[in-house]
Design an enzyme around this catalytic site. Structure first.
Site, PDB file in Angstrom:
ATOM      1  CE  LYS A  52      25.197-116.025 -30.904  1.00 44.98           C
ATOM      2  NZ  LYS A  52      25.767-116.895 -29.828  1.00 44.98           N
ATOM      3  N   GLY A  53      22.138-109.894 -30.172  1.00 46.80           N
ATOM      4  CA  GLY A  53      21.439-109.191 -29.096  1.00 46.80           C
ATOM      5  C   GLY A  53      20.078-108.608 -29.407  1.00 46.80           C
ATOM      6  CD  GLU A 108      23.315-103.296 -32.600  1.00 46.51           C
ATOM      7  OE1 GLU A 108      22.710-104.181 -31.978  1.00 46.51           O
ATOM      8  OE2 GLU A 108      24.546-103.278 -32.667  1.00 46.51           O
ATOM      9  CG  ASP A 109      21.871-105.386 -28.596  1.00 51.16           C
ATOM     10  OD1 ASP A 109      22.552-104.625 -29.333  1.00 51.16           O
ATOM     11  OD2 ASP A 109      22.380-106.337 -27.984  1.00 51.16           O
ATOM     12  CG  ASP A 112      29.043 -99.809 -24.656  1.00 53.86           C
ATOM     13  OD1 ASP A 112      28.930 -98.887 -23.839  1.00 53.86           O
ATOM     14  OD2 ASP A 112      29.864-100.734 -24.502  1.00 53.86           O
ATOM     15  CE  LYS A 140      25.918 -99.961 -21.809  1.00 58.78           C
ATOM     16  NZ  LYS A 140      27.057-100.864 -21.553  1.00 58.78           N
ATOM     17  CG  PHE A 161      27.584-105.339 -18.733  1.00 58.65           C
ATOM     18  CD1 PHE A 161      28.165-105.086 -19.976  1.00 58.65           C
ATOM     19  CD2 PHE A 161      27.030-106.587 -18.503  1.00 58.65           C
ATOM     20  CE1 PHE A 161      28.181-106.063 -20.967  1.00 58.65           C
ATOM     21  CE2 PHE A 161      27.049-107.567 -19.494  1.00 58.65           C
ATOM     22  CZ  PHE A 161      27.636-107.303 -20.719  1.00 58.65           C
ATOM     23  CB  VAL A 162      21.934-103.523 -19.182  1.00 53.68           C
ATOM     24  CG1 VAL A 162      21.870-102.289 -18.304  1.00 53.68           C
ATOM     25  CG2 VAL A 162      22.232-103.131 -20.624  1.00 53.68           C
ATOM     26  CG  ASP A 168      25.571-111.809 -24.483  1.00 55.28           C
ATOM     27  OD1 ASP A 168      25.568-110.685 -25.039  1.00 55.28           O
ATOM     28  OD2 ASP A 168      26.574-112.551 -24.469  1.00 55.28           O
ATOM     29  NE  ARG A 174      22.629-114.122 -26.527  1.00 55.37           N
ATOM     30  CZ  ARG A 174      23.401-113.133 -26.972  1.00 55.37           C
ATOM     31  NH1 ARG A 174      22.917-111.915 -27.072  1.00 55.37           N
ATOM     32  NH2 ARG A 174      24.644-113.371 -27.328  1.00 55.37           N
TER      33      ARG A 174
HETATM   34  P1  IMP Z   1      29.452-100.965 -29.246  1.00 58.50           P
HETATM   35  O1  IMP Z   1      30.130-101.366 -30.526  1.00 58.50           O
HETATM   36  O2  IMP Z   1      30.459-100.717 -28.158  1.00 58.50           O
HETATM   37  O3  IMP Z   1      28.478 -99.831 -29.403  1.00 58.50           O
HETATM   38  O4  IMP Z   1      28.676-102.208 -28.720  1.00 58.50           O
HETATM   39  C1  IMP Z   1      27.607-102.747 -29.353  1.00 58.50           C
HETATM   40  C2  IMP Z   1      27.395-104.179 -28.954  1.00 58.50           C
HETATM   41  O5  IMP Z   1      28.024-104.528 -27.702  1.00 58.50           O
HETATM   42  C3  IMP Z   1      25.926-104.397 -28.736  1.00 58.50           C
HETATM   43  O6  IMP Z   1      25.297-104.790 -29.917  1.00 58.50           O
HETATM   44  C4  IMP Z   1      25.890-105.461 -27.662  1.00 58.50           C
HETATM   45  O7  IMP Z   1      25.881-106.733 -28.260  1.00 58.50           O
HETATM   46  C5  IMP Z   1      27.165-105.272 -26.874  1.00 58.50           C
HETATM   47  N1  IMP Z   1      26.935-104.509 -25.628  1.00 58.50           N
HETATM   48  C6  IMP Z   1      27.243-103.221 -25.371  1.00 58.50           C
HETATM   49  N2  IMP Z   1      26.887-102.865 -24.120  1.00 58.50           N
HETATM   50  C7  IMP Z   1      26.324-103.964 -23.570  1.00 58.50           C
HETATM   51  C8  IMP Z   1      25.728-104.225 -22.291  1.00 58.50           C
HETATM   52  O8  IMP Z   1      25.616-103.375 -21.385  1.00 58.50           O
HETATM   53  N3  IMP Z   1      25.255-105.484 -22.121  1.00 58.50           N
HETATM   54  C9  IMP Z   1      25.325-106.457 -23.060  1.00 58.50           C
HETATM   55  N4  IMP Z   1      25.868-106.246 -24.269  1.00 58.50           N
HETATM   56  C10 IMP Z   1      26.361-105.015 -24.528  1.00 58.50           C
END
Ligand code: IMP
Length: 186
Positions: A52-53, A108-109, A112, A140, A161-162, A168, A174
């Site tokens: 959703k982000g 993508e939002d 991480d 990040k 964390f943001v 969210d 959001r």
């Molecule tokens: P990854 O798979 O760890 O790269 O995470 C990706 C997903 O985790 C993103 O699409 C977000 O939905 C969520 N996410 C990662 N970091 C944050 C954050 O700081 N705040 C909110 N959602 C996050």
């Protein structure tokens, strides 16, 4: 500032400070839009919103891309309401049309650990698109755990964390128009 919610859905009220302002987001979205317009002008483009982000970033970004494009939505989840990735990525909503022979732009939002983007790239590759370009509003670098191909990035941030602008905590926050850094969770 202390952001106090009126209803009782999330387990706590978050202390949030502004990390990236609305104006900084708008300016960067304009720049990304111009670069993507140059890249895709006259090409058969499908812009994929990762739910959703990225819904807010997606809706602003596609309006700044000045070429014909079709819109698709792909739902994935990996956090399950926590602040650290579970490491297990699941598709919650699939595309409504094939992307074979089309140029795909994955929007993508945030990247991480990179596990979600890695999963998305592998998943999309199997559908035989002409090309895959990735664009993430936030990245990040210190949290990255796997290899990902990131073509366009809005902002690099620290391992914090943001929330806001689509991002969210337990499906809340959001609707903040800016990116806020959460001070009282980790
Ligand atoms: P990854 O798979 O760890 O790269 O995470 C990706 C997903 O985790 C993103 O699409 C977000 O939905 C969520 N996410 C990662 N970091 C944050 C954050 O700081 N705040 C909110 N959602 C996050």
């Amino acid at each position: 500032m202390m952001y106090k919610r009126a209803s009782k859905g999330a387990s706590m009220d978050l202390k949030i400070s502004t990390l990236i302002t609305e104006k900084q987001i708008q300016d960067r979205v304009e720049e990304l839009g111009k670069a993507l317009t140059d890249k895709f002008k006259g090409k058969d483009l499908v812009a994929i919103c990762i739910l959703k982000g990225s819904f807010m970033f997606y809706s602003d970004l596609i309006r700044s891309i000045d070429t014909d494009l079709s819109c698709e939505f792909l739902g994935v989840s990996s956090y399950h309401g926590k602040t650290k990735s579970s490491g297990e990525v699941k598709t919650t909503l699939d595309l409504s049309a094939p992307v074979e022979d089309k140029h795909v732009l994955l929007i993508e939002d945030i990247v991480d650990t990179g596990l979600t983007m890695n999963y998305l790239q592998k998943n999309l590759q199997q559908r035989k698109p002409k090309s895959i370009t990735t664009c993430s509003l936030l990245f990040k670098p210190a949290a990255l755990k796997t290899e990902v191909k990131l073509d366009h990035i809005g902002f690099e941030i620290g391992d914090q964390f943001v929330v806001g602008y689509g991002l969210d905590y337990q499906n809340f926050y959001r609707n903040l128009p800016y990116i806020g850094q959460v001070e009282n969770i980790n």
